[in-house]
Design a protein around this motif. Sequence first.
Motif, PDB file in Angstrom:
ATOM      1  N   PRO A 113     -20.740  21.501   7.435  1.00  0.00           N
ATOM      2  CA  PRO A 113     -20.187  20.149   7.585  1.00  0.00           C
ATOM      3  C   PRO A 113     -19.228  20.082   8.770  1.00  0.00           C
ATOM      4  O   PRO A 113     -18.458  21.016   9.027  1.00  0.00           O
ATOM      5  CB  PRO A 113     -19.463  19.916   6.256  1.00  0.00           C
ATOM      6  CG  PRO A 113     -20.191  20.782   5.279  1.00  0.00           C
ATOM      7  CD  PRO A 113     -20.593  22.012   6.051  1.00  0.00           C
ATOM      8  N   ASP A 142     -20.159  14.645  10.154  1.00  0.00           N
ATOM      9  CA  ASP A 142     -20.197  14.131   8.779  1.00  0.00           C
ATOM     10  C   ASP A 142     -18.999  13.246   8.486  1.00  0.00           C
ATOM     11  O   ASP A 142     -19.111  12.295   7.704  1.00  0.00           O
ATOM     12  CB  ASP A 142     -20.207  15.309   7.796  1.00  0.00           C
ATOM     13  CG  ASP A 142     -21.427  16.194   7.983  1.00  0.00           C
ATOM     14  OD1 ASP A 142     -22.487  15.830   7.480  1.00  0.00           O
ATOM     15  OD2 ASP A 142     -21.298  17.238   8.655  1.00  0.00           O
ATOM     16  N   ARG A 164     -18.566   7.347   6.241  1.00  0.00           N
ATOM     17  CA  ARG A 164     -18.187   8.513   7.045  1.00  0.00           C
ATOM     18  C   ARG A 164     -17.032   8.219   7.988  1.00  0.00           C
ATOM     19  O   ARG A 164     -16.525   9.135   8.640  1.00  0.00           O
ATOM     20  CB  ARG A 164     -19.394   8.993   7.856  1.00  0.00           C
ATOM     21  CG  ARG A 164     -20.548   9.521   7.016  1.00  0.00           C
ATOM     22  CD  ARG A 164     -21.842   9.558   7.813  1.00  0.00           C
ATOM     23  NE  ARG A 164     -21.698  10.229   9.089  1.00  0.00           N
ATOM     24  CZ  ARG A 164     -22.504  10.032  10.140  1.00  0.00           C
ATOM     25  NH1 ARG A 164     -23.500   9.152  10.044  1.00  0.00           N
ATOM     26  NH2 ARG A 164     -22.313  10.681  11.257  1.00  0.00           N
TER      27      ARG A 164
END
Length: 366
Positions: A113, A142, A164
Amino acid sequence: MKILNVVGARPNFVKIAPLHRAFLRYPDMHSRIVHTGQHHDFAMSGIFFEQLCIPPPDHFLGVGLGSVTTQTAEIMRAFETVIREETPDLVIVVGDVTSTLACALAAVQMRIPLAHVEAGLRSRDRTMPEEMNRILTDAMADELFVTEAAGMENLLRESVDPARIHLVGNVMIDSLRMMRERIDDPAILAQWEITAGQYLLVTLHRPANVDHACGLRNILAVLSVVSKRWPVVFVVHPRTHSRLMEFGLIQELECMRSVTMLPPQGYIQFLTLVRHAAAVLTDSGGVQEETTFLKIPCITLRNSTERPVTIACGTNYLLPDFNAQKVWNILEFALHKGKEASIPPLWDGLAADRIANILREKYINS
């Protein structure tokens, strides 16, 4: 939760410092720093670690000098090794330098991530390497942490999932607020025999301004004119110094009596120069933000800015296609009339805390 914070160039250190401190407040957040070596000498990186109270990096990739392509490839290769060793839960990249994009690419390729701090900024000028770095990094991230409302609008226009996107404020201002007392002392100016409030500060390094002889001659013409009214303190970036030498213009600059040339400065020294300047001439993104917070008139010698809030509610004046007369006119207006300025929303020194809380909620407490 293990986090790898990537730094490579001096603006990155200013942004990572408050994030690293915020993460360390929580026993379940383990923050580690990876220095790519993009800025490898002490003047450009080491002194920033000292002054911002950042511990030595956990990993130093030692990439050093090279073309953008070479640096990108070497950073990706070295950072991949670090990711395999550390197995992080999250990689954080900040800003828009080569290290930002290179480490973002490596993280995404390895399914780690990715968070981008200072996301959503757009100059609309794709000739700037930084613009492409921002666009590509935001497309992969992300979590996108945004400094101003325009960044939110840009990302939504690019069809980024609103879940996000997080408007958190500006981590650079976190560092500035923390160091405010240390940059308020005009005694730091004494070593250069500079009087507070009685000089113009200049810092220029963008390729569009310094990579061509005609551009540098234009800058020297500007300095020749404005220095007849105001003493000029010119903090000369290594790139700019190299081009002045290459084009045989360094002696012309050295002969300007009212221009004081200084090498790259530490964070505290440079912010002291900003804090006590009558005005600043720059092409730096971060300086536009710092002058806005400090309410110092700033003239940005570029055709566009990715930080429109510094113009809308700050002290920044954008001056495209500039020449000596245009700079003089704007400078006279800024110094004698100016415009009412305010500090942008959420530039309150708490951006890093907001980021830490969002990450804890999404990756630890969920």
